[in-house]
Write an enzyme that holds these catalytic residues in place. Structure first.
Site, PDB file in Angstrom:
ATOM      1  N   TYR A 188      70.504  81.380  97.943  1.00 26.65           N
ATOM      2  CA  TYR A 188      72.100  80.689  97.454  1.00 26.65           C
ATOM      3  C   TYR A 188      73.231  81.089  98.399  1.00 26.65           C
ATOM      4  O   TYR A 188      73.674  82.333  98.454  1.00 26.65           O
ATOM      5  CB  TYR A 188      72.354  80.828  96.125  1.00 26.65           C
ATOM      6  N   LYS A 237      69.627  77.234  98.532  1.00 34.14           N
ATOM      7  CA  LYS A 237      70.570  76.246  97.783  1.00 34.14           C
ATOM      8  C   LYS A 237      71.795  76.509  98.941  1.00 34.14           C
ATOM      9  O   LYS A 237      72.304  77.615  98.909  1.00 34.14           O
ATOM     10  CB  LYS A 237      70.975  76.618  96.631  1.00 34.14           C
TER      11      LYS A 237
END
Length: 303
Positions: free
Chosen positions: A135, A163
């Site tokens: 992320y 992400k």
């Protein structure tokens, strides 16, 4: 293993009137999100106010929500911290709780080098059998996870994607082009970037706005996947004011305010987050009022 899915909602964490985690309402919200278009859920991420949740609260959330959801959708546990050892401990606890995958945020505050980031994520991935999603959100962490570091990390089999919330489409394109694995996926970390990233070769989105318009975001993703760029653009343009105004102040402040006002109570915030100012609250609800809400609202709210 439940597939992670293209549309993942980064869930808020409901609190009760005493500021404690409302586990019953968290389970109700999880099921409502799956009913309204989400393929899966991130629990205890940025939107879930993870910095102010204790490890015990996180582990109970993982267990309770996965128990409620079962195989109806994936549960991705936010276990990344700025302490590698603490992240490993949470990852092992989440695996015991039965979740389907882990979300590993770039360590915040420490400002590690790219080699430090590589070693951090490698250590966590090697400590678990679960699929791990990196992320990158430099607006929150300061440190940016560079494309070449992601490419190197993609060589670890249970690191299955990223992400990407940097907003840097050139960097995201370099990841998509540079990874030599068809099963390494790129999810947009910003609702406003979803269409562009999927059309560039990304897979889906970890969304905030899907709390409210999950089916509509899913329809936009379907247009992108089918290559129907005109329909995808029209869907994006329709949703863009919501993408903008649900971030008028720091997430999840506007979203929690909207959910409470719409009749799906999720409680307040843990300091240092607090209620939105009056102007921001008014702007949020004026925009929300222009949309059909996909989330099923409890009947009592409509009496």
């Amino acid at each position: 293993m439940v597939p992670i899915g293209r549309l993942i909602t980064a869930m808020v964490t409901p609190f009760d009137s005493d500021g404690q985690v409302d586990f019953a309402q968290a389970k109700a919200l999880a099921l409502a999100l799956l009913e309204s278009g989400s393929d899966g859920l991130v629990v205890s991420g940025t939107t879930g106010e993870s910095p102010t949740l204790t490890s015990q609260e996180k582990l109970k959330l993982f267990s309770e929500i996965k128990s409620a959801v079962g195989d109806r959708g994936s549960v991705i546990a936010g276990v990344g911290t700025n302490d590698t050892a603490a992240s490993i401990e949470l990852a092992r606890g989440a695996e015991t709780a039965g979740v389907d995958g882990l979300l590993l945020v770039v360590p915040y505050y420490n400002k590690p080098t790219q080699e430090g980031l590589r070693l951090h994520f490698t250590a966590i991935a090697e400590a678990t059998r679960l699929p791990c999603v990196l992320y990158n959100v430099p607006s929150r962490t300061v440190a940016n996870l560079a494309a070449d570091t992601v490419v190197r990390l993609s060589q670890i089999r249970n690191i299955v994607g990223v992400k990407e919330a940097s907003g840097d489409l050139e960097q995201i394109g370099a990841i998509i082009d540079g990874v030599d694995r068809s099963d390494f996926l790129v999810w947009s970390g910003n609702d406003s970037d979803t269409r562009a990233i999927i059309e560039r070769g990304g897979y889906g989105v970890v969304s905030v706005v899907s709390h409210l318009v999950g089916r509509q975001i899913k329809a936009m993703i379907d247009h992108c996947v089918r290559g129907d760029s005109a329909q995808a653009r029209a869907a994006h343009d329709h949703l863009e004011p919501l993408f903008r105004d649900l971030f008028v102040v720091s997430n999840p402040i506007p979203l929690k305010h909207a959910l409470n006002q719409l009749g799906f109570p999720v409680g307040g915030y843990r300091l240092p987050l607090c209620e939105p100012d009056a102007a921001s609250a008014s702007q949020v609800m004026a925009t929300v009022g222009r949309y059909t809400i996909d989330l099923p609202i409890p009947a009592a709210a409509n009496r």
